[in-house]
Design a protein around this motif. Structure first.
Motif, PDB file in Angstrom:
ATOM      1  N   ARG A  18      20.074   5.410  -3.646  1.00  0.00           N
ATOM      2  CA  ARG A  18      19.878   6.854  -3.548  1.00  0.00           C
ATOM      3  C   ARG A  18      18.403   7.220  -3.433  1.00  0.00           C
ATOM      4  O   ARG A  18      18.068   8.399  -3.367  1.00  0.00           O
ATOM      5  CB  ARG A  18      20.506   7.553  -4.762  1.00  0.00           C
ATOM      6  CG  ARG A  18      22.013   7.344  -4.836  1.00  0.00           C
ATOM      7  CD  ARG A  18      22.656   8.200  -5.912  1.00  0.00           C
ATOM      8  NE  ARG A  18      24.088   8.020  -5.951  1.00  0.00           N
ATOM      9  CZ  ARG A  18      24.919   8.737  -6.701  1.00  0.00           C
ATOM     10  NH1 ARG A  18      24.424   9.682  -7.497  1.00  0.00           N
ATOM     11  NH2 ARG A  18      26.222   8.514  -6.676  1.00  0.00           N
ATOM     12  N   TYR A  19      17.551   6.187  -3.398  1.00  0.00           N
ATOM     13  CA  TYR A  19      16.112   6.412  -3.251  1.00  0.00           C
ATOM     14  C   TYR A  19      15.527   5.255  -2.440  1.00  0.00           C
ATOM     15  O   TYR A  19      15.751   4.083  -2.750  1.00  0.00           O
ATOM     16  CB  TYR A  19      15.422   6.501  -4.609  1.00  0.00           C
ATOM     17  CG  TYR A  19      13.914   6.621  -4.526  1.00  0.00           C
ATOM     18  CD1 TYR A  19      13.314   7.814  -4.154  1.00  0.00           C
ATOM     19  CD2 TYR A  19      13.095   5.520  -4.793  1.00  0.00           C
ATOM     20  CE1 TYR A  19      11.933   7.924  -4.068  1.00  0.00           C
ATOM     21  CE2 TYR A  19      11.712   5.627  -4.721  1.00  0.00           C
ATOM     22  CZ  TYR A  19      11.131   6.831  -4.356  1.00  0.00           C
ATOM     23  OH  TYR A  19       9.776   6.944  -4.254  1.00  0.00           O
ATOM     24  N   ILE A  20      14.791   5.605  -1.401  1.00  0.00           N
ATOM     25  CA  ILE A  20      14.138   4.600  -0.562  1.00  0.00           C
ATOM     26  C   ILE A  20      12.678   5.007  -0.392  1.00  0.00           C
ATOM     27  O   ILE A  20      12.379   6.177  -0.117  1.00  0.00           O
ATOM     28  CB  ILE A  20      14.821   4.478   0.818  1.00  0.00           C
ATOM     29  CG1 ILE A  20      16.227   3.890   0.651  1.00  0.00           C
ATOM     30  CG2 ILE A  20      13.996   3.605   1.761  1.00  0.00           C
ATOM     31  CD1 ILE A  20      17.009   3.824   1.946  1.00  0.00           C
ATOM     32  N   GLU A  21      11.795   4.031  -0.540  1.00  0.00           N
ATOM     33  CA  GLU A  21      10.355   4.267  -0.408  1.00  0.00           C
ATOM     34  C   GLU A  21       9.780   3.244   0.561  1.00  0.00           C
ATOM     35  O   GLU A  21      10.099   2.060   0.486  1.00  0.00           O
ATOM     36  CB  GLU A  21       9.692   4.158  -1.780  1.00  0.00           C
ATOM     37  CG  GLU A  21       8.204   4.446  -1.783  1.00  0.00           C
ATOM     38  CD  GLU A  21       7.623   4.380  -3.192  1.00  0.00           C
ATOM     39  OE1 GLU A  21       7.914   5.284  -3.972  1.00  0.00           O
ATOM     40  OE2 GLU A  21       6.908   3.395  -3.492  1.00  0.00           O
ATOM     41  N   GLN A  22       8.937   3.720   1.482  1.00  0.00           N
ATOM     42  CA  GLN A  22       8.352   2.831   2.490  1.00  0.00           C
ATOM     43  C   GLN A  22       6.908   3.236   2.787  1.00  0.00           C
ATOM     44  O   GLN A  22       6.638   4.397   3.096  1.00  0.00           O
ATOM     45  CB  GLN A  22       9.167   2.876   3.794  1.00  0.00           C
ATOM     46  CG  GLN A  22       8.614   2.038   4.919  1.00  0.00           C
ATOM     47  CD  GLN A  22       8.707   0.548   4.643  1.00  0.00           C
ATOM     48  OE1 GLN A  22       9.682   0.085   4.062  1.00  0.00           O
ATOM     49  NE2 GLN A  22       7.695  -0.194   5.028  1.00  0.00           N
ATOM     50  N   GLU A  23       5.995   2.269   2.711  1.00  0.00           N
ATOM     51  CA  GLU A  23       4.596   2.506   3.060  1.00  0.00           C
ATOM     52  C   GLU A  23       4.422   2.317   4.572  1.00  0.00           C
ATOM     53  O   GLU A  23       4.889   1.328   5.133  1.00  0.00           O
ATOM     54  CB  GLU A  23       3.701   1.543   2.275  1.00  0.00           C
ATOM     55  CG  GLU A  23       2.222   1.797   2.473  1.00  0.00           C
ATOM     56  CD  GLU A  23       1.365   0.889   1.606  1.00  0.00           C
ATOM     57  OE1 GLU A  23       0.536   0.144   2.170  1.00  0.00           O
ATOM     58  OE2 GLU A  23       1.553   0.915   0.370  1.00  0.00           O
ATOM     59  N   ILE A  24       3.734   3.262   5.211  1.00  0.00           N
ATOM     60  CA  ILE A  24       3.572   3.231   6.665  1.00  0.00           C
ATOM     61  C   ILE A  24       2.100   3.370   7.020  1.00  0.00           C
ATOM     62  O   ILE A  24       1.420   4.268   6.522  1.00  0.00           O
ATOM     63  CB  ILE A  24       4.379   4.351   7.346  1.00  0.00           C
ATOM     64  CG1 ILE A  24       5.864   4.244   6.978  1.00  0.00           C
ATOM     65  CG2 ILE A  24       4.206   4.300   8.864  1.00  0.00           C
ATOM     66  CD1 ILE A  24       6.695   5.397   7.490  1.00  0.00           C
ATOM     67  N   LYS A  25       1.627   2.505   7.905  1.00  0.00           N
ATOM     68  CA  LYS A  25       0.245   2.552   8.382  1.00  0.00           C
ATOM     69  C   LYS A  25       0.153   3.556   9.523  1.00  0.00           C
ATOM     70  O   LYS A  25       0.960   3.548  10.440  1.00  0.00           O
ATOM     71  CB  LYS A  25      -0.176   1.165   8.865  1.00  0.00           C
ATOM     72  CG  LYS A  25      -1.664   1.011   9.131  1.00  0.00           C
ATOM     73  CD  LYS A  25      -2.447   0.848   7.847  1.00  0.00           C
ATOM     74  CE  LYS A  25      -3.906   0.541   8.124  1.00  0.00           C
ATOM     75  NZ  LYS A  25      -4.702   0.428   6.900  1.00  0.00           N
ATOM     76  N   ILE A  26      -0.847   4.432   9.485  1.00  0.00           N
ATOM     77  CA  ILE A  26      -1.041   5.436  10.540  1.00  0.00           C
ATOM     78  C   ILE A  26      -1.911   4.842  11.640  1.00  0.00           C
ATOM     79  O   ILE A  26      -3.043   4.431  11.378  1.00  0.00           O
ATOM     80  CB  ILE A  26      -1.711   6.709   9.996  1.00  0.00           C
ATOM     81  CG1 ILE A  26      -0.951   7.257   8.792  1.00  0.00           C
ATOM     82  CG2 ILE A  26      -1.807   7.764  11.085  1.00  0.00           C
ATOM     83  CD1 ILE A  26      -1.660   8.411   8.112  1.00  0.00           C
ATOM     84  N   PRO A  27      -1.426   4.778  12.870  1.00  0.00           N
ATOM     85  CA  PRO A  27      -2.269   4.280  13.963  1.00  0.00           C
ATOM     86  C   PRO A  27      -3.331   5.315  14.330  1.00  0.00           C
ATOM     87  O   PRO A  27      -3.165   6.512  14.077  1.00  0.00           O
ATOM     88  CB  PRO A  27      -1.280   4.066  15.111  1.00  0.00           C
ATOM     89  CG  PRO A  27      -0.151   4.988  14.821  1.00  0.00           C
ATOM     90  CD  PRO A  27      -0.063   5.107  13.319  1.00  0.00           C
ATOM     91  N   THR A  28      -4.412   4.852  14.896  1.00  0.00           N
ATOM     92  CA  THR A  28      -5.477   5.772  15.290  1.00  0.00           C
ATOM     93  C   THR A  28      -5.086   6.538  16.544  1.00  0.00           C
ATOM     94  O   THR A  28      -4.222   6.133  17.310  1.00  0.00           O
ATOM     95  CB  THR A  28      -6.782   4.997  15.543  1.00  0.00           C
ATOM     96  OG1 THR A  28      -6.532   3.963  16.504  1.00  0.00           O
ATOM     97  CG2 THR A  28      -7.294   4.387  14.265  1.00  0.00           C
TER      98      THR A  28
END
Length: 310
Positions: free
Chosen positions: A110-120
């Motif tokens: 019921r909870y999902i967490e994901q780290e995402i890198k921002i492209p330039t």
């Protein structure tokens, strides 16, 4: 069949009086009507109950709560995607721009967490979350990050430059999904030329400093190649010969003889893919020099120099 029943009642004079009572099928008919009336009422109640249940079910279905998507800034170049829901999440998909999306399976969470890198550069993040009942919600947000990693197209080369306050440990680069190439730097400035690939390809460059801080730049580059050019002399050894080729086409060639600007020539090639040209200037006694610059239709140039002693 009618029946006659005799009953005896005392008369006012002390005698008895016979009374005749007649019954028929009217009692049975009334019972049947009453039965069917009750049956109809019960059937109507059942139908009404089914209709109300169906309407309530559809209303509840339409009022199902969808997953919730939120995004937090973790660093200047990293975000944290969070998806929460009151029921089980089926899957979460995310991706930048029109690129292929990454899918995360819910696995009854019921909870999902994901780290995402921002492209330039200018990029749009697209997120979709779906629960196990098929309820779906979409989210998108634009990000703009200017990179310190610079790209410059020079002929059939890509010049990569970067400058930092902390010493740079190394850089990596790759085209599309190919294996990374690592280059050691050990300086606060980076200047590296790599071969371009003809056509539209994605170049990904990562720079890592001594403190393990990383910066990434990803960009689509339409790579071109330099024309091929060779210089020689004819069989009589009286003239220079220029041989050139380019798969997309040659635009023009510029020629200078014996380092003399008065002996400069230009030849329009009109998109020819091959050139085999005898320079109409005879050799003089002593050393003869030739300088050639050839352009293809993409504006990419190639240069060549030669000398011949007569």
């Amino acid at each position: 069949m009618n029946q006659i029943l005799d009953t005896s009642n005392e008369s006012p004079k002390g005698g008895t009086k016979k009374v005749k009572t007649r019954t028929n099928g009217s009692i049975e008919t009334k019972s049947i009507i009453k039965f069917f009336a009750i049956a109809i009422l019960i059937f109507a109640a059942i139908v009404i109950g089914i209709v109300i249940y169906s309407m309530t079910k559809n209303e509840n279905k339409n009022n199902l709560i969808k997953p919730t998507i939120s995004i937090e800034n973790k660093t200047d170049t990293t975000i944290l995607l969070k998806v929460t829901h009151q029921t089980n999440i089926s899957k979460v998909e995310f991706g930048w721009n029109d690129e292929e999306k990454t899918e995360i399976q819910g696995n009854s969470r019921r909870y999902i967490e994901q780290e995402i890198k921002i492209p330039t550069g200018n990029n749009t993040l697209h997120v979709t979350a779906q629960d196990e009942q098929g309820q779906e919600i979409s989210y998108e947000k634009k990000y703009e990050i200017e990179s310190n990693i610079k790209f410059e197209v020079i002929g059939n080369k890509i010049k990569i430059t970067y400058e930092a306050e902390t010493e740079i440990s190394y850089m990596t680069y790759r085209w599309d999904e190919e294996e990374e190439t690592k280059i050691e730097v050990d300086d606060t400035k980076l200047e590296q030329e790599i071969d371009a690939q003809r056509g539209l390809h994605t170049l990904t460059v990562v720079v890592v400093d001594k403190d393990n801080n990383t910066e990434m730049r990803e960009q689509k580059i339409n790579g071109v190649e330099k024309p091929e050019v060779k210089l020689g002399v004819d069989g009589e050894k009286e003239h220079f010969i220029i041989t050139a080729s380019d798969t997309k086409g040659l635009e023009k060639v510029e020629i200078r003889i014996n380092q003399d600007d008065n002996q400069k020539y230009k030849l329009d090639l009109l998109g020819k893919t091959e050139l085999d040209y005898v320079v109409p200037v005879e050799f003089i006694d002593g050393e003869n020099f030739i300088e050639v610059t050839i352009y293809n239709i993409d504006g990419v140039t190639a240069e060549a120099k030669a000398k011949f002693k007569k």
